[in-house]
Design a protein around this motif. Structure first.
Motif, PDB file in Angstrom:
ATOM      1  N   PRO A 190      34.788  40.854  70.292  1.00 30.70           N
ATOM      2  CA  PRO A 190      35.457  41.639  69.019  1.00 30.70           C
ATOM      3  C   PRO A 190      34.305  42.314  68.168  1.00 30.70           C
ATOM      4  CG  PRO A 190      36.397  39.375  69.482  1.00 30.70           C
ATOM      5  CD  PRO A 190      35.160  39.552  70.337  1.00 30.70           C
ATOM      6  N   LEU A 222      35.739  42.934  60.377  1.00 28.44           N
ATOM      7  CA  LEU A 222      35.924  41.675  61.255  1.00 28.44           C
ATOM      8  C   LEU A 222      35.011  40.475  60.567  1.00 28.44           C
ATOM      9  CD1 LEU A 222      37.157  40.415  63.780  1.00 28.44           C
ATOM     10  CD2 LEU A 222      35.186  40.954  65.080  1.00 28.44           C
ATOM     11  N   ARG A 281      47.212  38.446  66.762  1.00 29.70           N
ATOM     12  CA  ARG A 281      45.741  38.663  66.880  1.00 29.70           C
ATOM     13  C   ARG A 281      45.294  38.732  65.449  1.00 29.70           C
ATOM     14  NH1 ARG A 281      41.343  41.601  69.648  1.00 29.70           N
ATOM     15  NH2 ARG A 281      39.920  41.507  68.177  1.00 29.70           N
ATOM     16  N   TYR A 337      42.767  40.049  63.076  1.00 30.77           N
ATOM     17  CA  TYR A 337      41.805  41.152  62.903  1.00 30.77           C
ATOM     18  C   TYR A 337      40.684  40.841  61.811  1.00 30.77           C
ATOM     19  CZ  TYR A 337      43.877  43.926  66.277  1.00 30.77           C
ATOM     20  OH  TYR A 337      44.794  44.231  67.435  1.00 30.77           O
TER      21      TYR A 337
END
Length: 537
Positions: free
Chosen positions: A246, A266, A292, A294
């Motif tokens: 990520p 992030l 998800r 973020y």
């Protein structure tokens, strides 16, 4: 990971499933997606939240039509990929042919990181035995364990038993380094200094492969036979070595009500921002919403705000999924995937923030949902089954946004439309077996529209005596096709009717003729006649 009864009965993946596991001290969130065209929405919403993807190809069939569709979906979201040629143990598997098809049909640059080793069995047929790692120049041998859990690495030298394997590996290593030198300046400098492809270290090749893969310039290619657990471990290593974490991905961009964009960093200590990408109805736990995260940290029992539906939500449980098994966890941090229990109105593509966040209008880019094509009617068996059927359809629609349910006003039927025949068959099985609804499902039909090819002009003169009175009317008709995106389509079955009465001429009134009709009545009569004719067609 194929846990549905319909998946096990048909031997295919129908719904995407998530699993979280560790590999080489890294945490991997894996989503297994279907390969059938009818379930393309499962691929679409999974790719939307993924950082990287492994494209699995059949070594016998090569690049298939749906492979190209899924590849285009990944291109749309700029997802870095590696390719894995599976089923190399089957008769007719061709690694080289599949690699060439990847380059030609998927229009990408391939970097072959492994070559298969074929050996003759007792019957004299060539079978997949192992592979050569072109990065390390090692032979990967799975013969130590019948289940393929142990991988033995043998250094490949000129003294290796099969000289042809060594020669082929040297050629493959040279092609790999040359291809990398065309796309990576570091490898080019090293190769110019060493003047020998084989002297470029494995660490340098691995670093260049990662940079090239993350930039989307090329795709590393691996091979194996997953049914025998041969080739799986190197693919997992490649996920860690070449696909992005990520932190390697660009921060997502959210949109506010005033049209301004905002970056979602992030970071665990930032404000929470998550995207719901899948909803599953579980008979024991209720609705599971896969998200998800973020930005920020999502905690158990946290109060959330859905910026799409403008409603407050409450997290009752936070689960780490292992296909259909779940493990309850206290929190989940930015960059990870989990399932939430307790959300009532959240659907696929909704943005979730903390309830006290001031960014009430913040929205992440949603998920594109394809239009359905196949249609069938569904009706309750009895009047008492109407409510259970309605509730079951609501759950199915919340799970699968590619399904549409409408009520036909003319027939009074409930019509359900999906992506294909298999898609609707699965929905029917779930309604009857999983939701225990007594309903009757009609035959499937394809929803389509027809249009003319050429423009048509026609003038008709009606001159006839009716009940002793002479009636004479002349009308000109022009028929032309509607273009894509043409606005103003009315309710006449997808057709647009425009009337022009500007050239109307009224006859001279005589005692025998009576009064002429008003333009409004004429327009109504003409429109009714045209609509009736269209429905007759």
């Amino acid at each position: 990971m194929d846990y549905l009864s319909q998946e096990r009965a048909r031997g295919i993946t129908i719904t995407s499933a998530a699993i979280t596991f560790a590999w080489r001290n890294y945490r991997i969130n894996l989503i297994d997606t279907p390969g059938h065209a009818d379930f393309t929405i499962e691929v679409e919403r999974s790719i939307r939240v993924l950082d990287g993807a492994v494209t699995i190809l059949d070594g016998v069939a090569g690049v298939e039509a749906q492979t190209q569709t899924v590849w285009a979906q990944a291109d749309r979201y700029n997802v870095p990929r590696i390719a894995y040629v599976n089923k190399m143990d089957r008769v007719g598997a061709r690694f080289g042919r599949t690699v060439r098809q990847i380059a030609k049909k998927l229009r990408t640059r391939t970097l072959v990181c492994q070559i298969p080793i074929m050996k003759k069995d007792a019957r004299g047929e060539n079978v997949f035995w192992g592979a050569v790692d072109l990065v390390e120049m090692d032979v990967l041998d799975w013969d130590q364990d019948v289940n393929g859990n142990i991988v033995k690495r043998i250094k490949l030298t000129e003294k290796y038993g099969d000289k042809s394997v060594y020669d082929e590996a040297v050629k493959g290593r040279m092609n790999l380094v040359e291809a990398l030198s065309e796309m990576d300046d570091n490898i080019l400098e090293i190769m110019l200094a060493e003047e020998d492809h084989m002297k470029v270290s494995a660490e340098e090749v691995r670093g260049a492969l990662r940079r090239v893969t993350l930039s989307g310039k090329a795709v590393p290619v691996f091979c194996g036979a997953s049914f025998r657990n041969r080739g799986v471990q190197p693919v997992l290593d490649a996920i860690v070595d070449y696909l992005p974490s990520p932190l390697d991905c660009a921060a997502p961009i959210g949109t506010l009500a005033n049209g301004k964009n905002t970056v979602i960093p992030l970071k665990e200590k930032e404000s929470l921002c998550a995207l719901a990408f899948k909803v599953v109805h579980d008979h024991r736990r209720g609705s599971l919403v896969f998200v998800r995260v973020y930005s920020g940290t999502l905690n158990n029992r946290m109060s959330l705000y859905n910026t799409n539906t403008k409603t407050n939500e409450r997290v009752n449980k936070l689960l780490k999924m292992h296909a259909n098994d779940a493990e309850e966890i206290p929190c989940i941090t930015a960059g990870n995937i989990c399932a939430l229990v307790g959300l009532k109105s959240t659907r696929t593509g909704d943005t979730l923030i903390q309830f006290n966040d001031s960014r009430k209008s913040l929205r992440l880019p949603s998920i594109e949902i394809p239009a359905p094509v196949f249609v069938c009617a569904v009706e309750p068996a009895t009047v008492s089954d109407e409510k259970p059927l309605q509730e079951a359809l609501e759950n199915v629609l919340r799970e699968d946004p590619s399904l549409h349910v409408i009520n036909d006003e003319e027939t009074g039927q409930t019509l359900i439309s999906g992506m294909g025949e298999l898609h609707l068959e699965i929905v029917r099985d779930r309604l009857l077996n999983d939701f225990k609804v007594r309903a009757e499902i009609g035959k499937m039909r394809i929803s389509y529209r027809e249009s003319i090819i050429d423009e048509i002009e026609h003038t008709c003169l009606y001159d006839k005596e009716i009940m002793g009175k002479r009636a004479r009317v002349q009308m000109s008709l022009n028929i032309s096709r509607l273009t894509e995106g043409d606005s103003g389509i009315a309710e006449e079955g997808g057709n647009r009717i425009e009337l022009d009465l500007s050239q109307q001429s009224s006859p001279t009134q005589t005692p025998t003729q009576g009064p002429s009709l008003p333009p409004e009545d004429i327009a109504t009569s003409i429109r009714s006649g045209l609509v009736s004719a269209l429905y007759l067609i």
